[in-house]
Design a protein around this motif. Structure first.
Motif: not given
Length: 219
Positions: A41, A47, A52
């Motif tokens: 990743r 985010c 996440d």
């Protein structure tokens, strides 16, 4: 009107910069003796806390052979046979993350990544090489000075960990989750335990556990 940049956002930018530096070290293989295995990743500038998960990776390792139990034995006279000897403890290694010897599931993930980095199995739970004095039975067939040893490969390293902190309904910022004020944490673990006997007749390879035992023998 252009929105003002808050101190929190400036700290986040600094955190992201530190993370990019860590990623660069991963791509270059880091400083340790093994090839890096970077997280697949990428750490984006923004985010989503609902999507996440925390981001963890190792950025540096150092592997050193360490003799934990050792005894010098001098065999005089010709002949062959076996004998049993107790090896005094001379050192020990204990798993830890950020100085804490109790390894939780989250900390075990860090040691799992360290294992992928160094390329050999390491301890990923609360454990130590310490314990009772080692007793071993060994064979000899000629007079000489022998070094009886037990040891392992000690792994020291650094890691990074970030969590997505919510800033809106579907938005967030990556923030360092390493304990303390720094952006990197530390860990210690070790590989499998090895028992053996060395002599001075042949010099063992540098950087190996057998060579470390030879040094203790005075070779």
């Amino acid at each position: 009107m252009t929105p003002a940049h808050s101190p929190r956002r400036r700290r986040t930018a600094a955190t992201a910069a530190a993370t990019m530096t860590a990623l660069a070290l991963l791509e270059l293989g880091g400083v340790g003796a093994a090839t890096a295995h970077a997280d697949t990743r990428s750490l984006r500038s923004s985010c989503n806390p609902a999507v996440d998960a925390p981001w963890v990776d190792v950025i540096h390792t150092q592997v050193d052979p360490i003799v934990t139990d050792y005894l010098t034995m001098v065999v005089v006279g010709a002949g062959s046979g076996t004998r049993t000897d107790a090896l005094p403890r001379v050192a020990s290694v204990t798993t830890s993350v950020d100085g804490n010897p109790t390894i939780t599931a989250a900390e075990s993930e860090i040691l799992l990544k360290a294992e992928a980095w160094v390329g050999f199995p390491v301890q990923k739970t609360t454990s130590s090489t310490g314990g009772s004095t080692l007793t071993t039975t060994w064979s000899y067939n000629q007079p000489d000075r022998y070094g009886l040893y037990r040891g392992t490969r000690k792994v020291l390293g650094e890691y990074v960990k970030y969590v997505c902190v919510r800033t809106g309904p579907d938005t967030g910022e990556w923030v360092s989750a390493v304990p303390g004020s720094g952006t990197t944490g530390t860990f210690i673990t070790y590989g499998s335990v090895e028992n053996g006997i060395v002599r001075c007749a042949r010099t063992e390879a540098a950087g190996t556990l057998r060579r470390a035992a030879q040094v203790r023998l005075g070779c």
